[in-house]
Structure formats: C-alpha cells, structure tokens
Design a protein around this motif. Structure first.
Motif: not given
Length: 437
Positions: A70-95
């Motif tokens: 199935l071909i669909v248009p490329g996905f568009i991500d309207c909000h993402v933090h590239f500097p946080q890629i190495d701490m994705i899935a960090s446990y236990g806190e709110q914002l």
C-alpha cells in the motif's frame, strides 16, 4: 530543445486523502486497489487506476512494482524533539520533573558540535526508516544543533522545519539565553537556512514557563519581521505547567493569551499538546489560524492528559499528529496513531482509520500550512511517499487475510504495525530508505 523529464511509475494499492474524513467521511479519500503513482522530476504527475494510466505512459518509463503493498503519502510529524532521542523511554516523572531530570541533561550535550551532527544524522535516518518525510523539530538553544539537523535533512532533500530553542528564565543556567542574544542568534539562523531547498525556520520559545515577557515579545517581533517562518512552542500540556504560567502571567486571561499578547499566535504557529484549554482559547486559536499538534504517546507516557479532538473540530482548528519524542515513545506514526485512537476512545470519541491517516498526512500538512506542496497525491505535489507492507509480520499478514475492504485493512495496519511495515520511503521521488528483506 526541452529537457527530458525524469519519469518513474509506482504500482501498488494507493490511498490518500483529498479532504478531511473527520468532517466529510469516506468520500474524503481516494483509493485505487491496483493503482499507478506517476512521478516526474520529483513531483506527482498523475495518480489513478493502473489500467487507465499505464497506456498513457512512455514505453520506456520504469515501473516500480509494489503490488500487494500500500502506498500512502509520506508521514508528517508536527512535533518532535531530536535532541531527546537518546533519552526516550526515561522512567517515572511528569512533565516539569521530567524536564529537569532527563531532558535538560540530554540537551546540554549539544554544546558539542560533533555530538550534535552525529545525533542529527541518526535522528533523520530514523524518521525515514519510520516513513516520516516531513517534521517540525525542536532543537536545543545551541545554534550548532539547528545547523546539524538542517544539514542532515538537506543532505536527503527532506522537507524539515526547525529552530533554536529560546529560554531565558526558570531553566538551568547553562541552558539559559541572553534575552536579546537568543533573538539575534535566531535571526542569523533564519538568514542562513530559511527557504534553503526544502527547509524552513521555526521561531521556537520552549514554553512560557521558560521565557520572560521580554523574550516572548522579542520573538513575536521576529515572527512579524519574517511572516513566512513558523512559530513552534508548547501549550497547556500539564496541569502544573498551566498553573505556573497563570501565576507568572497573572495579567493575561489564559496561557494561550500569553502567546497572543506577545505576537506569537498567528498562521503557521503550531502549539504542541493543547490539553487544558478553555473553549474561548479554542475559538481564539481558530480565529488567528493557529494549529495544534496531537501527541498521544507523550501525553499518556507523562500522564499529562487527553487531547480533545472533537473540541478542536468544533472550532475548525488545524490539527496534525506529533510523536513528541522523547516524551513520546515512538517515532513511528503508525504507533502514534494507534495510541491516538485509544486516547479518543477514553473520551467517547471515535477516530476512523481514514481520519487517522489524515492526521499524519493531509491534515498535518494543513497544520503546517504546507498543503499546497505535500500531504496527498494531487498533481503537482512533491512526491514524498511511503510503501507500507501489512504482510511484514505473521500477525499483520494473517489479519490482512481477514480484512474485507481497504478501511478494515488500514485500521488493522494502524493498530498492529510498526517500523517493520515500512517497506520503502521516498523523498521528492527518490528512494531514501528500503527495508532489507
């Protein structure tokens, strides 16, 4: 003599949105069970049934055969933090605690230019592996982080929006801007990158918690000086955050009014989250052309709240999906949309598979005011697209066998699939990722 156009055809099942399925329903989408997407010089020339398009094509035009996929248009991500890629899935806190414990330490590392370049290149490769061809991206306050992510996107001719984070209050000292210096650094980055190829600049105050009124006003003046740039910030994500803003800016009617009063609410302004809003805020946002980024995985992971899509629709606010990594838990928009479905189910709202696709394609392009360039396969649009394989795992293959129509097939794909379902990603008609069998 005119130059011969670079022409290529892609044969598969093809699905895209022409309107908003949330308001129009099934008539908003166009589907070809056996279709051809014809691309010339990086742009869509035609899309339609294979039987109708094939006989009009030059005999020597190459055909990329993706039948069964199935071909669909490329996905568009309207909000993402590239500097946080190495701490994705960090446990236990709110914002607010999560920012102090995880996000700020991760962002300190971008003082190192080599680290910024390595991380940006990895991040862009991961977006493309997940079928995302356009993104609105937070960097850090370091100009080298902005340079790095733009350079990594430019190398692949990828459409990307980003900007230097502005913070001059209530944040660690080593991540704090000089108020005017941050604006001047932003101006220099605008002049270097904005409109360069497929790149665009986003003026980026982190949120009102970490900016003085002076910085917000200066950012608003910068936005007025460069009206075709974007504005990118956070709004009403977390109850404690909202309370902090209301206390600091007691003279303003609401959190959104803080941005409005400082010239930051306008067309091409994208506000991430928008969970704790009054109806008056939604009406004001709609009036001034602001957009919302719906970030379900981070809202669930950080316990922030539930996005009210129906309320946004009542006011005809532009909404696009956002992964919000690293508070979000996946760069994959299929995973993001699956969680979006659940968020809305908890509120008695229903997200149809077509509406979900819209939020990551045409709807997201409208939220970014780029729908004249990307988001669907209307002739003349830039040829960013994804080849999806719902036979990539035993479970999705088995589920596909029992799907009775494309809507059911799409919903199962959105619910069950992940990056393994991305068979190939194309940017401006060129392959930038292909899954190794």
């Amino acid at each position: 003599m005119s130059r011969r156009r670079k022409l290529a055809a892609y044969r598969a099942s093809i699905l895209h949105c022409l309107q908003d399925p949330g308001s129009v329903g099934r008539d908003a989408v166009e589907y070809f069970d056996d279709g051809i997407l014809l691309v010339a010089d990086g742009k869509v020339q035609e899309v339609g049934p294979a039987a109708a398009v094939l006989h009009k094509m030059p005999a020597d035009a190459p055909i990329n055969d993706y039948r069964g996929k199935l071909i669909v248009p490329g996905f568009i991500d309207c909000h993402v933090h590239f500097p946080q890629i190495d701490m994705i899935a960090s446990y236990g806190e709110q914002l607010l605690e999560w920012l102090e414990r995880y996000a700020y330490p991760a962002e300190r590392r971008f003082v190192d230019e080599a680290y910024a370049e390595d991380t940006a290149d990895y991040f862009i490769r991961q977006l493309l592996k997940n079928g995302t061809t356009t993104a609105l991206v937070f960097a850090t306050l370091h100009p080298q982080s902005v340079n790095a992510v733009f350079a990594a996107a430019e190398k692949r001719n990828m459409r990307l929006l980003s900007g230097k984070t502005l913070m001059d209050y209530g944040c660690p000292e080593d991540l704090r801007d000089d108020t005017q210096g941050g604006i001047e650094a932003s101006r220099e980055l605008i002049e270097r990158w904005h409109g360069q190829g497929r790149l665009g600049y986003a003026i980026t105050p982190r949120f009102a918690v970490t900016s003085t009124a002076e910085q917000l006003a200066a950012a608003g003046r910068l936005a007025a000086e460069f009206p075709d740039t974007h504005v990118h910030t956070h709004l009403a994500e977390n109850a404690a955050e909202v309370a902090a803003v209301e206390k600091r800016f007691a003279g303003n009617r609401s959190y959104l009014d803080v941005y409005h009063a400082h010239g930051l609410l306008r067309e091409r302004a994208v506000f991430a989250h928008c969970l704790h809003l009054h109806e008056e805020d939604r009406a004001v946002m709609a009036k001034h052309g602001g957009s919302m980024a719906f970030c379900p995985t981070s809202n669930l992971f950080l316990g922030s709240g539930l996005f009210d899509l129906a309320a946004a629709q009542r006011h005809n606010i532009r909404v696009g999906a956002g992964s919000d990594v690293g508070g979000g838990t996946s760069l994959n928009m299929l995973r993001t949309l699956a969680e979006g479905y659940k968020v809305l189910q908890l509120q008695g709202q229903s997200l149809s598979p077509y509406h979900a696709l819209y939020l990551a394609t045409l709807g997201a392009s409208r939220a970014l005011y780029l729908n004249d360039r990307i988001g669907n396969f209307v002739a003349g649009r830039e040829a960013d697209f994804v080849v999806l394989d719902d036979g990539a795992t035993e479970l999705t293959a088995r589920r596909r066998e029992h799907a009775t129509n494309i809507e059911e097939r799409l919903f199962a794909l959105l619910t069950l699939a992940d990056d393994r379902a991305i068979a190939a990603t194309y940017v401006y008609g060129e392959p930038v990722y292909a899954k190794i069998s």
